[in-house]
Design an enzyme around this catalytic site. Structure first.
Site, PDB file in Angstrom:
ATOM      1  N   HIS A  35       0.463  -1.192   0.037  1.00  0.00           N
ATOM      2  CA  HIS A  35       0.394   0.165  -0.493  1.00  0.00           C
ATOM      3  C   HIS A  35       1.007   1.391  -0.015  1.00  0.00           C
ATOM      4  CE1 HIS A  35      -3.316  -2.815   1.115  1.00  0.00           C
ATOM      5  NE2 HIS A  35      -3.761  -2.252   0.678  1.00  0.00           N
ATOM      6  N   LYS A  44      -0.303   4.782   4.525  1.00  0.00           N
ATOM      7  CA  LYS A  44      -1.120   3.845   5.470  1.00  0.00           C
ATOM      8  C   LYS A  44      -0.559   3.487   7.001  1.00  0.00           C
ATOM      9  CE  LYS A  44      -4.254  -0.372   4.527  1.00  0.00           C
ATOM     10  NZ  LYS A  44      -5.324   0.396   5.202  1.00  0.00           N
TER      11      LYS A  44
HETATM   12  P1  NAD Z   1      -7.270  10.004   5.100  1.00  0.00           P
HETATM   13  O1  NAD Z   1      -6.250   9.546   5.855  1.00  0.00           O
HETATM   14  O2  NAD Z   1      -6.925  10.036   4.060  1.00  0.00           O
HETATM   15  O3  NAD Z   1      -8.467  10.302   5.926  1.00  0.00           O
HETATM   16  C1  NAD Z   1      -9.299   9.561   6.590  1.00  0.00           C
HETATM   17  C2  NAD Z   1     -10.602  10.709   7.125  1.00  0.00           C
HETATM   18  O4  NAD Z   1     -11.026  10.726   8.652  1.00  0.00           O
HETATM   19  C3  NAD Z   1      -9.954  12.362   6.931  1.00  0.00           C
HETATM   20  O5  NAD Z   1     -11.439  12.945   6.292  1.00  0.00           O
HETATM   21  C4  NAD Z   1     -10.254  13.304   8.678  1.00  0.00           C
HETATM   22  O6  NAD Z   1     -10.484  14.665   8.847  1.00  0.00           O
HETATM   23  C5  NAD Z   1     -10.365  12.276   9.222  1.00  0.00           C
HETATM   24  N1  NAD Z   1      -9.919  11.607  10.710  1.00  0.00           N
HETATM   25  C6  NAD Z   1      -8.529  11.438  11.125  1.00  0.00           C
HETATM   26  N2  NAD Z   1      -9.007  11.513  12.677  1.00  0.00           N
HETATM   27  C7  NAD Z   1     -10.545  11.737  13.127  1.00  0.00           C
HETATM   28  C8  NAD Z   1     -10.591  12.079  14.144  1.00  0.00           C
HETATM   29  N3  NAD Z   1      -9.701  11.152  15.084  1.00  0.00           N
HETATM   30  N4  NAD Z   1     -11.860  12.118  14.573  1.00  0.00           N
HETATM   31  C9  NAD Z   1     -12.730  12.429  13.112  1.00  0.00           C
HETATM   32  N5  NAD Z   1     -12.028  12.510  12.250  1.00  0.00           N
HETATM   33  C10 NAD Z   1     -11.099  11.798  12.629  1.00  0.00           C
HETATM   34  O7  NAD Z   1      -7.941   8.135   4.940  1.00  0.00           O
HETATM   35  P2  NAD Z   1      -8.243   7.192   3.816  1.00  0.00           P
HETATM   36  O8  NAD Z   1      -6.780   6.611   3.149  1.00  0.00           O
HETATM   37  O9  NAD Z   1      -9.344   7.810   3.284  1.00  0.00           O
HETATM   38  O10 NAD Z   1      -8.309   5.673   3.942  1.00  0.00           O
HETATM   39  C11 NAD Z   1      -9.373   5.989   5.771  1.00  0.00           C
HETATM   40  C12 NAD Z   1     -10.088   4.553   6.354  1.00  0.00           C
HETATM   41  O11 NAD Z   1     -10.272   3.993   5.341  1.00  0.00           O
HETATM   42  C13 NAD Z   1      -8.439   3.863   6.553  1.00  0.00           C
HETATM   43  O12 NAD Z   1      -8.421   2.961   7.277  1.00  0.00           O
HETATM   44  C14 NAD Z   1      -8.650   3.410   5.387  1.00  0.00           C
HETATM   45  O13 NAD Z   1      -6.981   1.991   6.211  1.00  0.00           O
HETATM   46  C15 NAD Z   1      -9.398   2.680   4.962  1.00  0.00           C
HETATM   47  N6  NAD Z   1      -9.964   1.967   3.628  1.00  0.00           N
HETATM   48  C16 NAD Z   1     -10.202   1.821   3.296  1.00  0.00           C
HETATM   49  C17 NAD Z   1     -11.200   0.456   1.950  1.00  0.00           C
HETATM   50  C18 NAD Z   1     -12.697  -0.484   2.206  1.00  0.00           C
HETATM   51  O14 NAD Z   1     -12.741  -0.648   0.694  1.00  0.00           O
HETATM   52  N7  NAD Z   1     -12.758  -0.568   2.909  1.00  0.00           N
HETATM   53  C19 NAD Z   1     -10.334   0.952   1.393  1.00  0.00           C
HETATM   54  C20 NAD Z   1      -9.533   1.886   0.857  1.00  0.00           C
HETATM   55  C21 NAD Z   1      -9.175   2.685   2.742  1.00  0.00           C
END
Ligand code: NAD
Length: 237
Positions: A146, A150
């Site tokens: 990744h 991540k």
């Molecule tokens: P990112 O870091 O780009 O975004 C995180 C978001 O969460 C931001 O909007 C941030 O403001 C918010 N956030 C972070 N900490 C916070 C807090 N304490 N309180 C409130 N809001 C908070 O992350 P990303 O790449 O968009 O990934 C998000 C999650 O989704 C991760 O856990 C990632 O592993 C997961 N993910 C899942 C899939 C899937 O298909 N299930 C695919 C990609 C990513």
């Protein structure tokens, strides 16, 4: 005519995933954006957002779509329980306590968590289980790659593929995690015997596949009864 669109609250809206969900949901006639929430409360691509400390002030919604971080998850689940609304969650790295809280919440609300919302990975679960069951004496490795930002490792997808493998052959695979550049997500299940090797690999090249899967899941579980739904059951079954 009454508006029957499903109202989505996007939690984690400023992240890589949240922004993809916002963009694709805006173009999907089945759903509408009831609100966006992120840590800062700053606008996201022109969409107004609520800061996470004011989550309880969110406008009425039908499904909360969460792609945030584990420390933000409890508040999102709590809001869904208070409002009696569905939760579609893709956040990975959740603790055992958070997984248990999700399972008990599913007695009251419809809930779908998936480590990976791609259809290809949903099918890969079945393929790795078949291979693991047919090749019990072989070594098995799960290698995931990744992007460098991540946080959790092994990835949630690797762990859930590993669960499918462990259920089929009684032992989990060995996990290897690589963090490099801007890789969206790759998962290789490698089965090694004497003089031969079987490799099953999934490569995601565009985050939109996850966002599309999550919106599809939200559209399909809105209005259903309480329960813990699986992506395979909802999308493929
Ligand atoms: P990112 O870091 O780009 O975004 C995180 C978001 O969460 C931001 O909007 C941030 O403001 C918010 N956030 C972070 N900490 C916070 C807090 N304490 N309180 C409130 N809001 C908070 O992350 P990303 O790449 O968009 O990934 C998000 C999650 O989704 C991760 O856990 C990632 O592993 C997961 N993910 C899942 C899939 C899937 O298909 N299930 C695919 C990609 C990513």
């Amino acid at each position: 005519m009454a508006d029957t669109r499903i109202r989505l609250l996007i939690h984690g809206a400023s992240g890589r995933m949240g922004r993809a969900v916002l963009r694709l949901a805006a173009a999907d006639a089945r759903v509408e954006i009831a609100g966006a929430v992120n840590r800062s409360g700053n606008k996201v691509d022109g969409v107004r957002a609520l800061p996470s400390e004011r989550l309880s002030a969110a406008l009425p919604f039908d499904v909360l779509v969460d792609f945030s971080q584990p420390e933000a998850f409890d508040a999102a689940l709590e809001l869904c329980l208070q409002r009696g609304t569905a939760l579609v969650c893709g956040t990975t790295g959740l603790s055992n306590a958070q997984r248990a809280a999700m399972a008990s919440a599913s007695a009251s609300i419809p809930l779908l968590w998936a480590a990976n919302f791609s259809v290809g990975v949903a099918v890969m679960h079945e393929l790795v289980a078949r291979a693991a069951g047919a090749l019990p004496g072989w070594e098995c490795h799960l290698v995931e790659t990744h992007h460098a930002h991540k946080r959790d490792a092994p990835s949630g997808t690797a762990l859930s593929l590993g669960e499918s493998i462990a259920n089929a052959r009684g032992a989990p695979p060995q996990y290897l995690s690589l963090r490099a550049g801007d890789v969206v997500g790759e998962h290789l299940a490698q089965f090694t015997g004497h003089g031969e090797r079987l490799e099953l690999i999934h490569r995601a090249t565009d985050r939109d596949i996850f966002a599309r899967g999550a919106i599809e899941a939200a559209a399909r579980i809105a209005g259903r009864g309480p329960g813990l739904y699986s992506l395979g059951r909802v999308l493929l079954g």
